[in-house]
Design a protein around this motif. Structure first.
Motif, PDB file in Angstrom:
ATOM      1  N   ARG A  51      -1.471  -4.291  -2.015  1.00 41.10           N
ATOM      2  CA  ARG A  51      -1.107  -2.885  -1.879  1.00 41.10           C
ATOM      3  C   ARG A  51      -2.290  -2.136  -1.293  1.00 41.10           C
ATOM      4  O   ARG A  51      -3.416  -2.615  -1.353  1.00 41.10           O
ATOM      5  N   SER A  52      -2.059  -0.916  -0.798  1.00 40.22           N
ATOM      6  CA  SER A  52      -3.198  -0.152  -0.288  1.00 40.22           C
ATOM      7  C   SER A  52      -3.925   0.491  -1.468  1.00 40.22           C
ATOM      8  O   SER A  52      -3.435   0.502  -2.592  1.00 40.22           O
ATOM      9  N   TRP A  74      -4.936  -7.488  -3.006  1.00 39.37           N
ATOM     10  CA  TRP A  74      -4.205  -6.737  -4.009  1.00 39.37           C
ATOM     11  C   TRP A  74      -2.743  -6.569  -3.631  1.00 39.37           C
ATOM     12  O   TRP A  74      -1.903  -6.286  -4.485  1.00 39.37           O
ATOM     13  N   MET A  96       2.123   6.718  -4.220  1.00 35.19           N
ATOM     14  CA  MET A  96       1.213   6.008  -5.126  1.00 35.19           C
ATOM     15  C   MET A  96      -0.124   6.717  -5.306  1.00 35.19           C
ATOM     16  O   MET A  96      -0.696   6.701  -6.391  1.00 35.19           O
ATOM     17  N   ILE A 110      -6.087  -4.833   0.773  1.00 37.10           N
ATOM     18  CA  ILE A 110      -4.643  -5.105   0.875  1.00 37.10           C
ATOM     19  C   ILE A 110      -4.384  -6.605   0.776  1.00 37.10           C
ATOM     20  O   ILE A 110      -3.449  -7.045   0.125  1.00 37.10           O
ATOM     21  N   ASN A 114      -3.908  -0.663 -13.891  1.00 35.32           N
ATOM     22  CA  ASN A 114      -4.358   0.003 -12.670  1.00 35.32           C
ATOM     23  C   ASN A 114      -4.593   1.497 -12.907  1.00 35.32           C
ATOM     24  O   ASN A 114      -5.367   2.143 -12.209  1.00 35.32           O
TER      25      ASN A 114
END
Lengths: 434, 434
Positions: free
Chosen positions: B323-324, B321, B102, B318, A105
């Protein structure tokens, strides 16, 4: 990190894939057009003046199928024209396994930005995931779409290494099964060894004949050896195991100890296995061009604490951050690749785990061992000269060598060298690593 | 993302901090040396030939205290010499809030690599976190150490905005409280508004007088307005709210629909609020230089689906995956900054949420509204000319304008404009955003 699995495409796509692969061999610019329901058209843009002023709208629902290209990257473009007008190089194919994981990522966006291969190098990213991670892989591809990187010309996602490694000029093998509770290093060697044997076979059949392979998934040295042994048609010299994060951490610790900025530290070698037997070398390392031992007058620190500081860094980071060091691992992968595609600065070298056959340091042959290397920037390397090895360093190198020879015996069934016999004495996984 | 909290340093460090700040005003190269127990020595390297050949070893246990510099970045270096020999620019101070989150985990490495401000721009990263996230912040600093970026010369971590924003030339405000269960947009406006009021006050007192402020934390338009109102000594024009991810997504969707590669799409504007009232503008957008409406002959898609596709992208991601979209958000922050520090290509523009006073588009004054802008590359911008607004576009712009005026009324207590009155009609948070 994702485990790759061999799963073949539905038959309906096979013709398309084969056509696509064939056209690519002639270095045209081709894209599979259409959606899952009618993905059977290959369109090649070999002319240099194809930019249309009006375009018929297409159906554009995002593909959910395992196809060779993803979303916006399935569209035509005239890369040859851009290569001419912008003095771009020819498209490079970079395959990445474990592409839905945290290291990737970070890494994929660095690759796409031009930070790794240069601002004149258009890139095709071929992402390998698992059945389980396939939706996440689509999420990664969506974020790559939304990033609008001009150099990123193709993104494809798949769970089939034979598809992903097709014509790959670089294969960055990050995906590996993490170590489960109670799992010994020997178990991990066997489970991950099978993945890397499979991927070696795929590389052997479909990758570029000069593909460079960088193994990140642990245990990376022996995984690289297994991969290499299963790809006899690819030069053994092309296989690398990542020890650059260890080198970077060692440079930082030497800088901290000496009270200098890290850019003053050079000639740092990580010898051996990416495990606790690894040897961060302070004998050959230099600070401002002077031997480290002349700058840091603290033999006890150098001989004991230094190695420990390098090796416990990952564990310390997990305690602080709650996650493993994905960002700095990705940076070290970038460093490792750039060290092979740009000339090494005069007098310096870098560490990478490579095949030991023909080495001049007296290290046993037929293992993958981290050693000091230099490159002309052509993707190849040679072992560094003017390296000193004293008794203290030799003894530690021998210990890591013994471990790698033992690991090799553990995976003999995967390298085609008979029955495995596994007698690994202790757990040598680095703290904080999976 | 982390919530910032005002917590003052222990008294024992105050003298050090003040000395440090004073010396920096004279643009020397100074570093606080020593460890927590004796952090009271300021050492400035103003001479150009200070590189020592031998150095006395130092105690180097990693600092656990909230000090102005972190680890290896506390060491002396002679940046002025490097500015001369490498033709580097003067060090730039970049403050980042929510630094343990993140988005920052992607952004900080991009900033450090030179990808944002250029390969001749040494950088100091000043990281703002919360008491709760402080250990994670140390982890981030450790990974930055291990990345050995030559341009990254200072990393400091703190939970005090007055310390972090000191002399900041850029403030990237990512940290904000995420929306909890059952929390209305009005609640979020109030909670996050307080953070941004506080940060505005701090910027007003300690930041560079021409600091550029980019607000990412939601609701970002009104947060930027609050921040601006609390920093009256900083030009109102210097405050931005991030709408670049929306612009990038809009470009990608237009490319997909038209069947062209995304680099052929230009002049895309996101008008208004970073919420579901935002207006992705297809009237002024161009594909291969032609108006989008002449290329995509599908009015229904443009008028209905296009906006929906842009706005639901985060939610779709989202789902895929889990996640944002931290990576592509970080890329869009990079794009947003680079659009201000490099000249805008001829005929094109970019979107950013800016203060509306004096705008030529007929948008209400005294709000932060995303509009099309151009820059000479000096960090400043002007509104784009030759923009068409038809009745359809005007009506949608008005709706977003009305929402931002209502949001402003909700936060009157934070902008010094009397009592708040909150009558937000509906939830307009973008799907997938916090």
């Amino acid at each position: 990190m994702a485990v790759t699995e061999l799963t073949h495409l539905e038959t309906s796509f096979l013709h398309t894939q084969l056509s696509f692969k064939t056209t690519r061999l002639f270095n045209t610019r081709c894209q599979v057009l259409g959606r899952p329901r009618n993905a059977n058209k290959v369109l090649c843009s070999v002319s240099t003046n194809q930019v249309p002023s009006t375009i018929t709208p297409q159906q554009t629902d995002s593909s959910k199928s395992k196809r060779d290209c993803y979303g916006v990257f399935c569209l035509t473009y005239d890369l040859e024209a851009e290569e001419k007008t912008k003095s771009w190089k020819s498209l490079i194919n970079v395959a990445v396994s474990g592409a839905a994981g945290m290291i990737s990522n970070h890494l994929l966006f660095k690759l796409a930005s031009g930070e790794v291969f240069g601002q004149d190098q258009p890139i095709a990213l071929k992402l390998l995931g698992s059945e389980r991670s396939f939706q996440a892989l689509e999420g990664v591809a969506m974020e790559l779409e939304d990033s609008l990187y001009p150099l990123l010309r193709e993104v494809s996602i798949s769970i089939d290494p034979y598809e992903v490694f097709q014509d790959a000029e670089w294969a960055l093998l990050i995906g590996a099964r993490p170590r489960g509770p109670g799992m010994e290093r020997a178990d991990l060697l066997d489970i991950n060894g099978q993945i890397f044997a499979e991927q070696g076979k795929a590389l052997n059949v479909v990758a570029s004949r000069n593909v460079k392979v960088l193994v990140v998934g642990n245990p990376c040295n022996t995984n690289a050896l297994i991969c290499m042994k299963n790809a006899p048609n690819i030069p053994a010299k092309n296989f690398h195991a990542l020890t650059r994060l260890d080198e970077n951490r060692a440079k930082c610790q030497l800088a901290l100890k000496a009270g200098v900025f890290y850019d003053k530290v050079s000639n740092v070698t990580i010898w051996g296995n990416h495990s606790t037997t690894q040897v961060p070398d302070f004998l050959n390392a230099r600070i401002n061009g002077f031997p480290v031992k002349d700058v840091i007058n603290d033999a006890k620190w150098l001989e004991e604490e230094f190695t420990q500081k390098v090796q416990t860094r990952g564990g310390a980071l997990i305690k602080k951050w709650g996650r493993s060091s994905a960002a700095s691992t990705a940076v070290s992968i970038v460093d490792s690749i750039r060290s092979l595609v740009t000339p090494t600065p005069n007098g310096d070298w870098f560490s990478t785990g490579v095949y030991t056959n023909g080495n001049t340091y007296g290290i046993a042959e037929d293992i993958v061992f981290s050693m000091p290397c230099r490159s002309d920037g052509d993707g190849d390397y040679e072992l560094a000269k003017d390296v000193i090895i004293d008794d203290f360093l030799r003894a530690r190198i021998k210990k890591s060598e013994a471990e790698l020879l033992a690991e090799k015996r553990c995976v003999a069934h995967l390298t085609g060298e008979g029955n495995a016999f596994c007698d690994l004495p202790e757990d040598t996984m680095l703290p904080g690593e999976q």
